[in-house]
Motif scaffolding. Sequence first.
Motif, short mmCIF file in Angstrom:
data_model
loop_
_atom_site.label_atom_id
_atom_site.label_comp_id
_atom_site.label_asym_id
_atom_site.label_seq_id
_atom_site.Cartn_x
_atom_site.Cartn_y
_atom_site.Cartn_z
N VAL A 32 -17.46 -25.77 -67.85
CA VAL A 32 -18.59 -25.09 -67.21
C VAL A 32 -19.08 -25.91 -66.03
CG1 VAL A 32 -21.00 -24.39 -67.52
CG2 VAL A 32 -19.30 -23.80 -69.24
N TYR A 33 -19.20 -27.23 -66.22
CA TYR A 33 -19.65 -28.07 -65.12
C TYR A 33 -18.67 -28.02 -63.95
CZ TYR A 33 -21.11 -31.77 -62.13
OH TYR A 33 -21.49 -32.45 -61.01
N SER A 34 -17.40 -28.01 -64.23
CA SER A 34 -16.38 -27.91 -63.18
C SER A 34 -16.59 -26.66 -62.33
CB SER A 34 -14.98 -27.88 -63.81
OG SER A 34 -14.00 -27.65 -62.83
N ARG A 35 -16.99 -25.58 -62.96
CA ARG A 35 -17.25 -24.34 -62.23
C ARG A 35 -18.45 -24.46 -61.30
NH1 ARG A 35 -16.04 -20.20 -67.19
NH2 ARG A 35 -13.77 -20.49 -67.14
N TYR A 36 -19.40 -25.31 -61.62
CA TYR A 36 -20.52 -25.56 -60.71
C TYR A 36 -20.01 -26.29 -59.47
CZ TYR A 36 -23.49 -24.76 -64.85
OH TYR A 36 -24.10 -24.24 -65.96
N GLU A 37 -19.17 -27.31 -59.68
CA GLU A 37 -18.66 -28.10 -58.56
C GLU A 37 -17.75 -27.28 -57.64
OE1 GLU A 37 -16.85 -31.86 -59.33
OE2 GLU A 37 -18.68 -32.72 -60.16
N THR A 38 -17.03 -26.34 -58.20
CA THR A 38 -16.13 -25.54 -57.38
C THR A 38 -16.81 -24.30 -56.80
OG1 THR A 38 -15.33 -24.34 -59.32
CG2 THR A 38 -14.06 -26.30 -58.61
N GLY A 39 -18.02 -24.03 -57.25
CA GLY A 39 -18.75 -22.88 -56.73
C GLY A 39 -18.41 -21.57 -57.41
N VAL A 40 -17.62 -21.62 -58.47
CA VAL A 40 -17.28 -20.40 -59.20
C VAL A 40 -18.52 -19.85 -59.90
CG1 VAL A 40 -15.91 -19.47 -61.12
CG2 VAL A 40 -14.87 -21.06 -59.49
N ASN A 41 -19.30 -20.74 -60.51
CA ASN A 41 -20.56 -20.36 -61.16
C ASN A 41 -21.72 -20.98 -60.41
OD1 ASN A 41 -18.93 -19.23 -63.13
ND2 ASN A 41 -19.73 -20.47 -64.79
N GLU A 42 -22.82 -20.27 -60.35
CA GLU A 42 -24.03 -20.83 -59.75
C GLU A 42 -24.70 -21.78 -60.74
OE1 GLU A 42 -26.70 -17.90 -58.22
OE2 GLU A 42 -25.23 -17.15 -56.80
N LEU A 43 -25.31 -22.81 -60.19
CA LEU A 43 -26.00 -23.80 -61.00
C LEU A 43 -27.33 -23.23 -61.47
CD1 LEU A 43 -25.89 -26.86 -61.81
CD2 LEU A 43 -27.23 -27.29 -59.76
N PRO A 44 -27.56 -23.17 -62.80
CA PRO A 44 -28.85 -22.68 -63.30
C PRO A 44 -29.99 -23.62 -62.91
CG PRO A 44 -27.21 -22.74 -65.06
CD PRO A 44 -26.64 -23.48 -63.88
N LEU A 45 -31.16 -23.07 -62.77
CA LEU A 45 -32.33 -23.85 -62.39
C LEU A 45 -32.58 -25.00 -63.35
CD1 LEU A 45 -34.67 -24.19 -60.44
CD2 LEU A 45 -35.96 -22.54 -61.79
N ARG A 46 -32.43 -24.78 -64.63
CA ARG A 46 -32.67 -25.85 -65.62
C ARG A 46 -31.72 -27.02 -65.40
NH1 ARG A 46 -29.74 -22.01 -68.26
NH2 ARG A 46 -27.97 -22.74 -69.51
N HIS A 47 -30.50 -26.73 -64.97
CA HIS A 47 -29.54 -27.81 -64.70
C HIS A 47 -29.84 -28.49 -63.38
CE1 HIS A 47 -26.28 -26.07 -67.61
NE2 HIS A 47 -27.33 -26.57 -68.23
N LEU A 48 -30.34 -27.75 -62.42
CA LEU A 48 -30.77 -28.35 -61.16
C LEU A 48 -31.86 -29.38 -61.42
CD1 LEU A 48 -30.90 -28.49 -58.02
CD2 LEU A 48 -32.56 -26.63 -58.14
N VAL A 49 -32.85 -29.01 -62.20
CA VAL A 49 -33.96 -29.92 -62.52
C VAL A 49 -33.44 -31.16 -63.24
CG1 VAL A 49 -36.07 -30.14 -63.91
CG2 VAL A 49 -35.68 -28.07 -62.55
N THR A 50 -32.55 -30.96 -64.20
CA THR A 50 -32.00 -32.09 -64.96
C THR A 50 -31.22 -33.03 -64.04
OG1 THR A 50 -31.87 -30.77 -66.97
CG2 THR A 50 -30.49 -32.73 -66.88
N LEU A 51 -30.39 -32.47 -63.16
CA LEU A 51 -29.59 -33.30 -62.27
C LEU A 51 -30.45 -34.05 -61.25
CD1 LEU A 51 -26.52 -30.97 -61.70
CD2 LEU A 51 -26.59 -33.11 -63.00
#
Length: 69
Positions: A32-51
């Motif tokens: 799932v994280y890999s999909r954020y880095e490749t842009g396949v999936n959008e980063l959820p707001l909760r993960h943005l805050v955590t990062l």
Amino acid sequence: MRLYCELLRELRESHELKQSDVATVLGTTQQVYSRYETGVNELPLRHLVTLCGFYNVSADYLLGLNKKE
């Protein structure tokens, strides 16, 4: 403006982390994280805050809107 997916990878690599390390912080899988880095999936707001907290950067920086703060 740089894409957040590019910044995610650069931040992770500059901290010498694996995708699985960051996925653990987010409570998700490496796949799932890999999909954020490749842009396949959008980063959820909760993960943005955590990062932002994990890397000690602003949301503007992580979204490519501002310099590192």
